[in-house]
Motif scaffolding. Structure first.
Motif, PDB file in Angstrom:
ATOM      1  N   VAL A 159      33.989  54.728  46.232  1.00 56.17           N
ATOM      2  CA  VAL A 159      35.440  54.517  46.183  1.00 56.17           C
ATOM      3  C   VAL A 159      36.126  55.800  45.689  1.00 56.17           C
ATOM      4  N   PRO A 160      37.465  55.886  45.809  1.00 58.77           N
ATOM      5  CA  PRO A 160      38.161  57.023  45.201  1.00 58.77           C
ATOM      6  C   PRO A 160      37.975  57.023  43.676  1.00 58.77           C
ATOM      7  N   VAL A 161      38.075  58.210  43.092  1.00 67.78           N
ATOM      8  CA  VAL A 161      37.833  58.385  41.658  1.00 67.78           C
ATOM      9  C   VAL A 161      38.662  57.429  40.796  1.00 67.78           C
ATOM     10  N   ASP A 162      39.909  57.195  41.175  1.00 68.59           N
ATOM     11  CA  ASP A 162      40.779  56.355  40.325  1.00 68.59           C
ATOM     12  C   ASP A 162      40.391  54.874  40.375  1.00 68.59           C
ATOM     13  N   ARG A 163      39.470  54.504  41.260  1.00 75.21           N
ATOM     14  CA  ARG A 163      39.014  53.114  41.313  1.00 75.21           C
ATOM     15  C   ARG A 163      37.549  52.972  40.903  1.00 75.21           C
ATOM     16  N   ALA A 164      36.919  54.096  40.531  1.00 76.33           N
ATOM     17  CA  ALA A 164      35.470  54.098  40.306  1.00 76.33           C
ATOM     18  C   ALA A 164      35.037  53.152  39.182  1.00 76.33           C
ATOM     19  N   GLN A 165      35.706  53.237  38.024  1.00 76.53           N
ATOM     20  CA  GLN A 165      35.267  52.424  36.891  1.00 76.53           C
ATOM     21  C   GLN A 165      35.488  50.937  37.167  1.00 76.53           C
ATOM     22  N   GLU A 166      36.635  50.621  37.746  1.00 73.70           N
ATOM     23  CA  GLU A 166      36.970  49.228  38.063  1.00 73.70           C
ATOM     24  C   GLU A 166      35.953  48.636  39.054  1.00 73.70           C
ATOM     25  N   ALA A 167      35.660  49.381  40.106  1.00 75.96           N
ATOM     26  CA  ALA A 167      34.704  48.901  41.107  1.00 75.96           C
ATOM     27  C   ALA A 167      33.318  48.727  40.477  1.00 75.96           C
ATOM     28  N   CYS A 168      32.962  49.655  39.616  1.00 75.77           N
ATOM     29  CA  CYS A 168      31.685  49.596  38.906  1.00 75.77           C
ATOM     30  C   CYS A 168      31.622  48.327  38.037  1.00 75.77           C
ATOM     31  N   ASP A 169      32.700  48.050  37.311  1.00 70.84           N
ATOM     32  CA  ASP A 169      32.762  46.848  36.466  1.00 70.84           C
ATOM     33  C   ASP A 169      32.653  45.581  37.315  1.00 70.84           C
ATOM     34  N   ASP A 170      33.345  45.555  38.457  1.00 73.00           N
ATOM     35  CA  ASP A 170      33.297  44.401  39.360  1.00 73.00           C
ATOM     36  C   ASP A 170      31.870  44.159  39.856  1.00 73.00           C
ATOM     37  N   MET A 171      31.187  45.239  40.200  1.00 71.60           N
ATOM     38  CA  MET A 171      29.822  45.105  40.714  1.00 71.60           C
ATOM     39  C   MET A 171      28.912  44.512  39.650  1.00 71.60           C
ATOM     40  N   ILE A 172      29.032  45.025  38.425  1.00 76.16           N
ATOM     41  CA  ILE A 172      28.172  44.558  37.338  1.00 76.16           C
ATOM     42  C   ILE A 172      28.473  43.087  37.015  1.00 76.16           C
ATOM     43  N   ALA A 173      29.767  42.732  37.011  1.00 80.02           N
ATOM     44  CA  ALA A 173      30.154  41.340  36.759  1.00 80.02           C
ATOM     45  C   ALA A 173      29.542  40.416  37.820  1.00 80.02           C
ATOM     46  N   GLY A 174      29.380  40.924  39.027  1.00 75.20           N
ATOM     47  CA  GLY A 174      28.815  40.131  40.122  1.00 75.20           C
ATOM     48  C   GLY A 174      27.291  40.116  40.133  1.00 75.20           C
ATOM     49  N   GLY A 175      26.675  40.815  39.199  1.00 75.14           N
ATOM     50  CA  GLY A 175      25.213  40.749  39.091  1.00 75.14           C
ATOM     51  C   GLY A 175      24.455  41.958  39.613  1.00 75.14           C
ATOM     52  N   ILE A 176      25.176  43.019  39.976  1.00 74.70           N
ATOM     53  CA  ILE A 176      24.514  44.248  40.425  1.00 74.70           C
ATOM     54  C   ILE A 176      23.774  44.881  39.239  1.00 74.70           C
ATOM     55  N   GLN A 177      22.525  45.308  39.467  1.00 72.16           N
ATOM     56  CA  GLN A 177      21.706  45.837  38.372  1.00 72.16           C
ATOM     57  C   GLN A 177      21.551  47.361  38.386  1.00 72.16           C
ATOM     58  N   ALA A 178      21.809  47.958  39.549  1.00 80.55           N
ATOM     59  CA  ALA A 178      21.686  49.417  39.644  1.00 80.55           C
ATOM     60  C   ALA A 178      22.855  49.962  40.433  1.00 80.55           C
ATOM     61  N   ILE A 179      23.419  51.071  39.970  1.00 81.39           N
ATOM     62  CA  ILE A 179      24.563  51.668  40.664  1.00 81.39           C
ATOM     63  C   ILE A 179      24.223  53.089  41.098  1.00 81.39           C
ATOM     64  N   TRP A 180      24.418  53.309  42.390  1.00 75.80           N
ATOM     65  CA  TRP A 180      24.198  54.633  42.968  1.00 75.80           C
ATOM     66  C   TRP A 180      25.578  55.248  43.135  1.00 75.80           C
ATOM     67  N   ASN A 181      25.929  56.138  42.234  1.00 75.27           N
ATOM     68  CA  ASN A 181      27.283  56.675  42.140  1.00 75.27           C
ATOM     69  C   ASN A 181      27.434  57.978  42.918  1.00 75.27           C
ATOM     70  N   PHE A 182      28.219  57.936  43.984  1.00 73.41           N
ATOM     71  CA  PHE A 182      28.484  59.133  44.787  1.00 73.41           C
ATOM     72  C   PHE A 182      29.811  59.787  44.405  1.00 73.41           C
ATOM     73  N   THR A 183      30.555  59.164  43.486  1.00 75.88           N
ATOM     74  CA  THR A 183      31.840  59.758  43.099  1.00 75.88           C
ATOM     75  C   THR A 183      31.605  60.813  42.020  1.00 75.88           C
ATOM     76  N   PRO A 184      32.553  61.753  41.862  1.00 79.89           N
ATOM     77  CA  PRO A 184      32.399  62.711  40.760  1.00 79.89           C
ATOM     78  C   PRO A 184      32.893  62.133  39.432  1.00 79.89           C
ATOM     79  N   TYR A 185      33.163  60.817  39.397  1.00 78.26           N
ATOM     80  CA  TYR A 185      33.609  60.180  38.154  1.00 78.26           C
ATOM     81  C   TYR A 185      32.403  59.725  37.341  1.00 78.26           C
ATOM     82  N   ARG A 186      32.478  59.935  36.021  1.00 79.65           N
ATOM     83  CA  ARG A 186      31.387  59.521  35.129  1.00 79.65           C
ATOM     84  C   ARG A 186      31.592  58.068  34.734  1.00 79.65           C
ATOM     85  N   ILE A 187      30.938  57.167  35.451  1.00 74.35           N
ATOM     86  CA  ILE A 187      31.129  55.740  35.160  1.00 74.35           C
ATOM     87  C   ILE A 187      30.448  55.349  33.847  1.00 74.35           C
TER      88      ILE A 187
END
Lengths: 218, 218
Positions: A159-187
């Protein structure tokens, strides 16, 4: 301990783990050429890693070399592939089906390495409901309910950098266990979440900088 | 020394260089929110890098913070973007227009970071002569002559492992100065060639292994 289950029980240091795919790539080349045995010294010459380090890395996967002849090529390739999990299928979803996300949905190569990208999620009404390479793109707000069915364990973040943390939080809330981060944002994630950053922009930065330096030093 | 030219004359350590895109991503976020100043301590909290390290990294790009208020956000974003070369266009070709190579040709995002992928090269007659996302795919044997016109400086390597070294040698013979290697093969290059390995498979290996370990420890 069997080779097939060993990957679940051993804590291999990350640098060792990151070298194993290099060994696998080389050993598969040898296998395709019909070579029967390979020593850590031979691998060392090819990969440019110290032979004793290679022997140590390979000791984690519970395959023993034979004195004088080394490792049996086919067994080593199989053991590495199983240990690395490239033979299993890990279900993944992509958050952010922009240019890079769509490109990753197109990339069928990941499936050959154990990564099965099953769906994309986005906020853009123009692409929600479409399919890319046969993979459906859903509305991000539907992720919690879709995840019941999808049961993905890996989330790819494009996602774009300004949505990275939010999208990351949504994924984890939904049960995602590993995140492969292609954004330059430090989640920021809870400690139990596995995070891998693929820093495309860092690689571009290094290439551009070194190219600029070479051209002035010539 | 002006900021615009500084990237050609300074030898920044690679770890520092790799952190700069993180700072840039965060600083651009602040800029978009209308924030005027940012301190290295603030960046430190967000990025999880020591504040003194950040101040040191930023000292390389010749932009000074002001006592008490820190760095001016817009100037810092501009200076980082220029220093990193993301504002210029670097011409690149892709060797290997398989799944990943085709995906990278589709990815228009790279151009926004200074990477202009202008053509693909492949050995497969079925795709030679086609266009992907408006970018032509040529026969690999025509690279030396095409390169006279293309004048690309970066080569993106997405061929199968058994062709990686050969394709790399061909690119260098044609005048390519930097290779972005997406294969798990350890390519060998002359010292003056810039090489960046984007180890997708290493990232998959780490994720799969850590996921397996988490699931047994629960």
């Amino acid at each position: 301990m069997t080779i097939g289950n060993s990957r679940n029980s051993i804590s291999l240091p990350e640098p060792s783990l990151r070298r194993l795919p290099w060994y696998l790539a080389y050993v598969k080349l040898l296998r395709d050429k019909g070579v029967e045995y390979v020593s850590s010294t031979q691998i060392s010459k090819e990969i440019n890693v110290d032979a004793s380090q290679i022997a140590k890395d390979l000791s984690f996967i519970n395959i023993a070399g034979k004195t004088r002849v080394g490792y049996e090529v086919c067994s080593l390739a199989d053991a590495l592939e199983k240990f690395l999990g490239f033979g299993s299928q890990h279900k993944a979803v992509i958050f952010g089906v922009g240019s890079l996300g769509a490109a990753l949905l197109q990339d069928t190569g990941l499936a050959q390495y154990g990564m099965n990208v099953i769906a994309g999620f986005d906020v853009n009404p123009a692409i929600i409901g479409t399919c890319i390479n046969g993979k459906p793109v859903y509305d991000t707000v539907d992720f919690p309910s879709m995840q019941q069915k999808l049961d993905a364990c890996i989330g790819i973040l494009t996602v774009p950098v300004d949505r990275a943390q939010e999208a990351c939080d949504d994924m984890i809330a939904g049960g995602i266990q590993a995140i492969w981060n292609f954004t330059p944002y430090r989640i920021k994630t809870p400690a139990e979440i596995v995070v891998q950053n693929t820093s495309i922009y860092a690689h571009l930065a290094v290439m551009f900088n070194r190219l600029g330096r070479n051209s002035t030093s010539k």
